[in-house]
Design a protein around this motif. Structure first.
Motif, PDB file in Angstrom:
ATOM      1  N   THR A 239       1.000  -1.355  -0.030  1.00  0.00           N
ATOM      2  CA  THR A 239      -0.085  -0.026  -0.205  1.00  0.00           C
ATOM      3  C   THR A 239       0.544   1.220   0.094  1.00  0.00           C
ATOM      4  O   THR A 239       0.419   2.531  -0.097  1.00  0.00           O
ATOM      5  CB  THR A 239      -0.970   0.041   1.308  1.00  0.00           C
ATOM      6  OG1 THR A 239      -0.140   0.254   2.282  1.00  0.00           O
ATOM      7  CG2 THR A 239      -1.732  -1.184   1.286  1.00  0.00           C
ATOM      8  N   GLY A 240       2.224   1.124   0.151  1.00  0.00           N
ATOM      9  CA  GLY A 240       3.028   2.430   0.182  1.00  0.00           C
ATOM     10  C   GLY A 240       3.131   3.168  -0.894  1.00  0.00           C
ATOM     11  O   GLY A 240       2.980   4.691  -0.727  1.00  0.00           O
ATOM     12  N   LEU A 241       2.829   2.659  -1.991  1.00  0.00           N
ATOM     13  CA  LEU A 241       3.125   3.284  -3.440  1.00  0.00           C
ATOM     14  C   LEU A 241       1.656   4.176  -3.311  1.00  0.00           C
ATOM     15  O   LEU A 241       1.588   5.335  -3.938  1.00  0.00           O
ATOM     16  CB  LEU A 241       2.955   2.304  -4.471  1.00  0.00           C
ATOM     17  CG  LEU A 241       3.125   3.025  -6.026  1.00  0.00           C
ATOM     18  CD1 LEU A 241       4.271   2.084  -6.672  1.00  0.00           C
ATOM     19  CD2 LEU A 241       1.644   3.060  -6.598  1.00  0.00           C
ATOM     20  N   TYR A 242       0.444   3.748  -2.951  1.00  0.00           N
ATOM     21  CA  TYR A 242      -0.727   4.220  -3.076  1.00  0.00           C
ATOM     22  C   TYR A 242      -1.007   5.099  -2.102  1.00  0.00           C
ATOM     23  O   TYR A 242      -1.622   6.027  -2.198  1.00  0.00           O
ATOM     24  CB  TYR A 242      -2.006   3.123  -3.290  1.00  0.00           C
ATOM     25  CG  TYR A 242      -1.563   2.409  -4.238  1.00  0.00           C
ATOM     26  CD1 TYR A 242      -1.732   2.542  -5.540  1.00  0.00           C
ATOM     27  CD2 TYR A 242      -1.229   0.861  -4.162  1.00  0.00           C
ATOM     28  CE1 TYR A 242      -1.396   1.745  -6.596  1.00  0.00           C
ATOM     29  CE2 TYR A 242      -0.931   0.106  -5.129  1.00  0.00           C
ATOM     30  CZ  TYR A 242      -0.922   0.521  -6.333  1.00  0.00           C
ATOM     31  OH  TYR A 242      -0.809  -0.542  -7.278  1.00  0.00           O
ATOM     32  N   ILE A 243      -0.440   5.021  -0.878  1.00  0.00           N
ATOM     33  CA  ILE A 243      -0.403   5.933   0.287  1.00  0.00           C
ATOM     34  C   ILE A 243       0.274   7.266  -0.214  1.00  0.00           C
ATOM     35  O   ILE A 243      -0.186   8.419  -0.033  1.00  0.00           O
ATOM     36  CB  ILE A 243       0.293   5.518   1.606  1.00  0.00           C
ATOM     37  CG1 ILE A 243      -0.758   4.303   2.092  1.00  0.00           C
ATOM     38  CG2 ILE A 243       0.407   6.714   2.697  1.00  0.00           C
ATOM     39  CD1 ILE A 243       0.053   3.710   3.385  1.00  0.00           C
ATOM     40  N   GLY A 244       1.536   7.025  -1.006  1.00  0.00           N
ATOM     41  CA  GLY A 244       2.006   8.316  -1.450  1.00  0.00           C
ATOM     42  C   GLY A 244       1.384   8.978  -2.315  1.00  0.00           C
ATOM     43  O   GLY A 244       1.318  10.222  -2.430  1.00  0.00           O
ATOM     44  N   MET A 245       0.527   8.199  -3.208  1.00  0.00           N
ATOM     45  CA  MET A 245      -0.183   9.001  -4.158  1.00  0.00           C
ATOM     46  C   MET A 245      -1.396   9.649  -3.479  1.00  0.00           C
ATOM     47  O   MET A 245      -1.620  10.902  -3.876  1.00  0.00           O
ATOM     48  CB  MET A 245      -1.109   7.875  -4.906  1.00  0.00           C
ATOM     49  CG  MET A 245      -0.127   6.980  -6.177  1.00  0.00           C
ATOM     50  SD  MET A 245      -1.219   6.251  -7.186  1.00  0.00           S
ATOM     51  CE  MET A 245       0.133   5.795  -8.417  1.00  0.00           C
ATOM     52  N   LEU A 246      -1.912   9.052  -2.387  1.00  0.00           N
ATOM     53  CA  LEU A 246      -2.908   9.759  -1.567  1.00  0.00           C
ATOM     54  C   LEU A 246      -2.399  11.110  -0.886  1.00  0.00           C
ATOM     55  O   LEU A 246      -3.039  12.007  -0.969  1.00  0.00           O
ATOM     56  CB  LEU A 246      -3.727   8.878  -0.512  1.00  0.00           C
ATOM     57  CG  LEU A 246      -4.839   8.874   0.091  1.00  0.00           C
ATOM     58  CD1 LEU A 246      -6.085   9.458  -1.025  1.00  0.00           C
ATOM     59  CD2 LEU A 246      -5.275   7.967   0.963  1.00  0.00           C
ATOM     60  N   ILE A 247      -1.173  10.991  -0.185  1.00  0.00           N
ATOM     61  CA  ILE A 247      -0.436  12.151   0.284  1.00  0.00           C
ATOM     62  C   ILE A 247      -0.572  13.277  -0.706  1.00  0.00           C
ATOM     63  O   ILE A 247      -0.554  14.286  -0.286  1.00  0.00           O
ATOM     64  CB  ILE A 247       0.647  11.745   0.982  1.00  0.00           C
ATOM     65  CG1 ILE A 247       0.394  10.593   2.198  1.00  0.00           C
ATOM     66  CG2 ILE A 247       1.454  12.969   1.540  1.00  0.00           C
ATOM     67  CD1 ILE A 247       1.869   9.945   2.668  1.00  0.00           C
ATOM     68  N   ALA A 248       0.073  13.204  -1.738  1.00  0.00           N
ATOM     69  CA  ALA A 248       0.187  14.016  -2.658  1.00  0.00           C
ATOM     70  C   ALA A 248      -0.991  14.696  -3.474  1.00  0.00           C
ATOM     71  O   ALA A 248      -0.903  15.701  -3.954  1.00  0.00           O
ATOM     72  CB  ALA A 248       1.151  13.558  -3.661  1.00  0.00           C
ATOM     73  N   SER A 249      -1.933  14.146  -3.646  1.00  0.00           N
ATOM     74  CA  SER A 249      -3.098  14.466  -4.418  1.00  0.00           C
ATOM     75  C   SER A 249      -3.766  15.694  -4.001  1.00  0.00           C
ATOM     76  O   SER A 249      -4.103  16.471  -4.907  1.00  0.00           O
ATOM     77  CB  SER A 249      -4.214  13.174  -4.293  1.00  0.00           C
ATOM     78  OG  SER A 249      -3.894  12.341  -4.926  1.00  0.00           O
ATOM     79  N   PRO A 250      -3.915  16.006  -2.881  1.00  0.00           N
ATOM     80  CA  PRO A 250      -4.698  17.220  -2.436  1.00  0.00           C
ATOM     81  C   PRO A 250      -3.777  18.540  -2.794  1.00  0.00           C
ATOM     82  O   PRO A 250      -4.259  19.736  -2.866  1.00  0.00           O
ATOM     83  CB  PRO A 250      -4.970  17.484  -0.908  1.00  0.00           C
ATOM     84  CG  PRO A 250      -4.731  15.960  -0.667  1.00  0.00           C
ATOM     85  CD  PRO A 250      -3.903  15.187  -1.610  1.00  0.00           C
ATOM     86  N   PHE A 251      -2.327  18.330  -2.914  1.00  0.00           N
ATOM     87  CA  PHE A 251      -1.366  19.320  -3.317  1.00  0.00           C
ATOM     88  C   PHE A 251      -1.264  19.571  -4.832  1.00  0.00           C
ATOM     89  O   PHE A 251      -0.100  20.365  -4.941  1.00  0.00           O
ATOM     90  CB  PHE A 251      -0.256  19.122  -2.509  1.00  0.00           C
ATOM     91  CG  PHE A 251      -0.460  18.925  -1.114  1.00  0.00           C
ATOM     92  CD1 PHE A 251      -0.786  20.152  -0.184  1.00  0.00           C
ATOM     93  CD2 PHE A 251      -0.539  17.770  -0.543  1.00  0.00           C
ATOM     94  CE1 PHE A 251      -0.986  19.894   1.130  1.00  0.00           C
ATOM     95  CE2 PHE A 251      -0.792  17.621   0.801  1.00  0.00           C
ATOM     96  CZ  PHE A 251      -1.126  18.629   1.901  1.00  0.00           C
TER      97      PHE A 251
END
Length: 389
Positions: free
Chosen positions: A45-57
């Motif tokens: 899930t690490g890859l997708y957590i990274g995607m999620l963290i970056a999305s709002p910015f």
């Protein structure tokens, strides 16, 4: 415009390639090292957590700096992160690298995806986004093939993928920078979330498809290798089975996109979900047969493998043009949620119900099919198609 389009779709293949390689490769390495399937799935899930963290910015930098800088920075993050895997074999360090690749992939996806949806006319939108999905699928299909290099050296796949990604990344320098439509004056984080709310109001049904596709894709690539090794399917067979789904997607991505331009996204998406549900139920029945799984994965890929790109096209149809950046971020967020949930839920299922992985995927697809069945279509697609033919 043609050169720009092809550079963008080739670039998105880098994102598919890195994801397609990392998920099965690290799953295989951890399984051989005796790491539990639940930890293995959680790590994926690490890859997708990274995607999620970056999305709002993502939206504010895009509006300020344009498409090209966002894509260049995202690609560079992916290239460098892939090259750093051999530096230190550690569960925590590799998880951090996966986070970074998720951030870089998000920048690649968001930049290329929004740029293409922005300049594509409505009667060619399904086709263009399908080509986009086609090249992502090509990258995703090639990725698992690199895992077989692990038998020569554990770190060889990382180095090969980093070198290939670097070569493709260099092509972006040939593009002229452009900016999205500037109809929104404020670019604060609060205003971004307000646009998310507006985008959800118009296109909530379309956002379910990135979610379900992310769940399916991450489950297959993160959990299936673990299941396969446990039931005696060897690494070489796994490296053939996983691309079967991507191959089916590649073959039918463009025809389905063109059909959706003609007959409507909703109708094609309903057909795709129905056949996908049946394919994964059948895969659960033939779960120990390499031939049976190959056929089921290929058929599922033919239809469900296009739901991400069809979902983006559907979203672009439902949203006003000034909300496209926010809509594309929402697609990324929902895709990330699905991709995070997929390996985690799949890992838990493997702990308690060995053959339940395929039935779980079918259930998720069913949960998306039901609201789509009752959603009212906004456009008369036959009239739209005739007006531009």
């Amino acid at each position: 415009m043609r050169v720009r389009f092809w550079i963008l779709v080739i670039m998105v293949a880098v994102s598919g390639f890195s994801q397609g390689m990392l998920l099965p490769l690290i799953a295989i390495i951890f399984e051989q090292d005796g790491v539990s399937s639940s930890i293995n799935g959680l790590h994926a899930t690490g890859l997708y957590i990274g995607m999620l963290i970056a999305s709002p910015f993502m939206e504010a930098p895009l509006r300020k700096f344009g498409y090209k800088p966002l894509i260049l920075i995202g690609g560079l993050i992916v290239v460098l992160s892939l090259a750093l895997f051999p530096l230190w074999k550690s569960i925590v360090f590799w998880f951090l690298l996966r986070l970074l690749i998720g951030i870089g992939d998000n920048m690649l996806h968001f930049g290329t995806q929004t740029w293409i949806t922005d300049f594509s006319p409505i009667h060619k939108r399904g086709r263009n986004i399908s080509v986009y999905g086609l090249f992502f699928g090509l990258g995703f299909a090639v990725g698992p093939l690199i895992t077989r290099f692990v038998v020569y050296h554990e770190f060889l796949p990382f180095m090969v993928s980093s070198a290939i990604s670097l070569l493709i990344w260099l092509t972006v320098f040939f593009l002229k920078n452009e900016f999205p439509e500037k109809t929104v004056e404020k670019n604060s984080l609060l205003d971004t979330f307000r646009r998310f709310k507006q985008a959800w109001k118009f296109g909530w049904i379309a956002f379910l498809f990135p979610f379900s596709y992310g769940f399916l894709e991450a489950s297959l690539n993160g959990n299936f290798p673990v299941y396969a090794l446990r039931v005696g399917i060897d690494i070489h067979a796994v490296s053939i089975l996983l691309p079967a789904f991507a191959l089916g997607s590649i073959v039918f991505q463009l025809p389905l996109g063109m059909l959706s331009d003609h007959y409507g996204r909703r109708n094609i998406l309903m057909l795709a979900l129905l056949i996908g549900i049946g394919s994964f139920i059948t895969a659960g029945v033939f779960r120990e047969s390499v031939i049976g799984l190959f056929i089921c994965f290929f058929i599922a890929g033919m239809l469900v493998g296009s739901t991400y790109s069809l979902g983006i096209s559907y979203m672009a149809d439902l949203l006003p043009r000034n909300l496209l950046p926010a809509g594309n971020i929402m697609c990324s967020i929902l895709y990330s949620f699905g991709s995070i949930g997929g390996p985690f839920v799949g890992g838990l299922v493997l702990e308690y119900l060995e053959g339940g992985l395929f039935y779980t995927i079918s259930f998720i697809l069913l949960l998306v099919f039901i609201p789509l069945l009752f959603f009212k279509q906004k456009y008369d697609w036959k009239e739209v198609y005739k007006s531009v033919s």
